[in-house]
Write an enzyme that holds these catalytic residues in place. Structure first.
Site, mmCIF file in Angstrom:
data_model
loop_
_atom_site.group_PDB
_atom_site.id
_atom_site.type_symbol
_atom_site.label_atom_id
_atom_site.label_comp_id
_atom_site.label_asym_id
_atom_site.label_seq_id
_atom_site.Cartn_x
_atom_site.Cartn_y
_atom_site.Cartn_z
ATOM 1 N N SER A 90 41.647 35.859 43.314
ATOM 2 C CA SER A 90 42.648 34.879 43.746
ATOM 3 C C SER A 90 44.015 35.531 43.674
ATOM 4 O O SER A 90 44.189 36.542 42.962
ATOM 5 C CB SER A 90 42.606 33.678 42.785
ATOM 6 O OG SER A 90 43.730 32.832 42.981
ATOM 7 N N TYR A 123 42.142 29.559 34.460
ATOM 8 C CA TYR A 123 41.893 30.106 35.802
ATOM 9 C C TYR A 123 42.600 31.451 35.977
ATOM 10 O O TYR A 123 42.003 32.431 36.430
ATOM 11 C CB TYR A 123 42.374 29.094 36.845
ATOM 12 C CG TYR A 123 41.994 29.406 38.266
ATOM 13 C CD1 TYR A 123 40.759 29.031 38.779
ATOM 14 C CD2 TYR A 123 42.879 30.067 39.120
ATOM 15 C CE1 TYR A 123 40.409 29.299 40.102
ATOM 16 C CE2 TYR A 123 42.546 30.340 40.436
ATOM 17 C CZ TYR A 123 41.311 29.957 40.923
ATOM 18 O OH TYR A 123 40.974 30.232 42.229
#
Ligand code: NAD
Length: 257
Positions: A139, A152
């Site tokens: 990401s 995350y």
């Protein structure tokens, strides 16, 4: 690109980016193994339809990516793979002090540890064949941070680090390992964040998408699952034979800021 004869396992692929990647790999001729933890008749139908659409072998295997033994069993049941796409991932948004411990543990397990387990299970077969591609869907949050996404961001930075180690341990053996770092891609995971953001900012859907969610994405456009799939296919092509241990951002300029 001809991936005929190659088998790809894509974790977390009954929706969103994983499904998009599976479709592009199948379009390029690869046989695909879809995965999620649900094992519904829709999951099996999805695999059947995808196989029929692209004329490849496609099957669905249930495995819970939060469990190490399931991750390893997925690779074993698939009979190994030539292309491993570690995509399964979840998100939870909360400040560090309020962050539920079980959410922290689940995010670390699904978004990071699963890649360790599947890679460990897949590498022996790749080494034997002298060819393999590991593509980790990290990401923009693998390269940069945002508040309230501690687990995350930690997991995705971990994925980038793990990708580099995988590349070093397989260098020169016909195997590459890379991480794709998408910015915002409109998938169920992102869709689920929109109502919260609308409430938090008191904005309508379009405004919250443009002004809040895509605020850090200079193109102000979502990336598409087809683009992430196309980048994966590129990483499986001969042009990418010497690309290993690195990240490719598909983020509309987010990490250039
Ligand atoms: P999604 O919610 O649409 O898909 C997630 C997939 O993971 C689903 O197929 C789901 O079934 C599967 N999954 C979840 N928990 C699982 C478990 N325990 N075991 C097996 N499968 C499980 O989300 P998405 O947006 O397509 O995200 C896919 C990946 O891309 C994630 O790793 C996410 O972090 C990453 N990513 C997404 C975006 C984005 O904007 N959508 C941006 C950057 C990175």
């Amino acid at each position: 690109m001809d991936l005929k004869g190659k088998t790809a396992i894509i974790t977390g692929s009954n929706s969103g980016i994983g499904l998009g990647v599976a479709r592009e790999l199948a379009r390029a001729g690869a046989d695909v193994v879809l995965n999620s933890f649900t094992d519904s008749s829709e999951d099996h139908d999805l695999a059947r339809e995808l196989g029929a659409e692209f004329g490849v072998s496609a099957r669905y295997i249930k495995a819970d990516m939060s469990k190490g033994e399931d991750c390893r069993a997925l690779v074993e049941e698939a009979g190994g793979c030539d292309i491993l796409v570690n995509n399964a991932g979840i998100q939870h948004v909360a400040g560090i002090e309020e962050f539920p411990v079980e959410k922290w543990n689940a995010i670390l397990a699904i978004n990071l540890s699963s890649a360790f387990h599947t890679t460990a299970a897949a590498l022996p077969g790749m080494r034997k064949k002298g060819w393999g591609r590991v593509v980790n869907i990290a990401s923009a949050h693998g390269l940069t941070a945002s508040p309230f996404k501690s687990a995350y961001v930690a997991a995705k930075h971990g994925v980038v680090g793990f990708t580099k180690v995988t590349a070093l341990e397989t260098a020169g053996q016909g195997i590459t390992a890379n991480a794709i770092c998408p910015g915002y891609v409109l998938t169920p995971l992102v869709e689920a964040q929109i109502p919260d953001q609308m409430k938090k900012h008191g904005m309508d859907r379009e405004t919250v998408i443009r002004e809040v969610m895509l605020e850090r994405q200079p193109s102000r456009q979502f990336a598409t699952v087809e683009q992430i799939g196309g980048t994966t296919v590129f990483l499986c092509s001969p042009a990418a034979d010497q690309i290993t241990g690195t990240t490719i951002s598909v983020d509309g300029g987010w990490t250039a800021l």
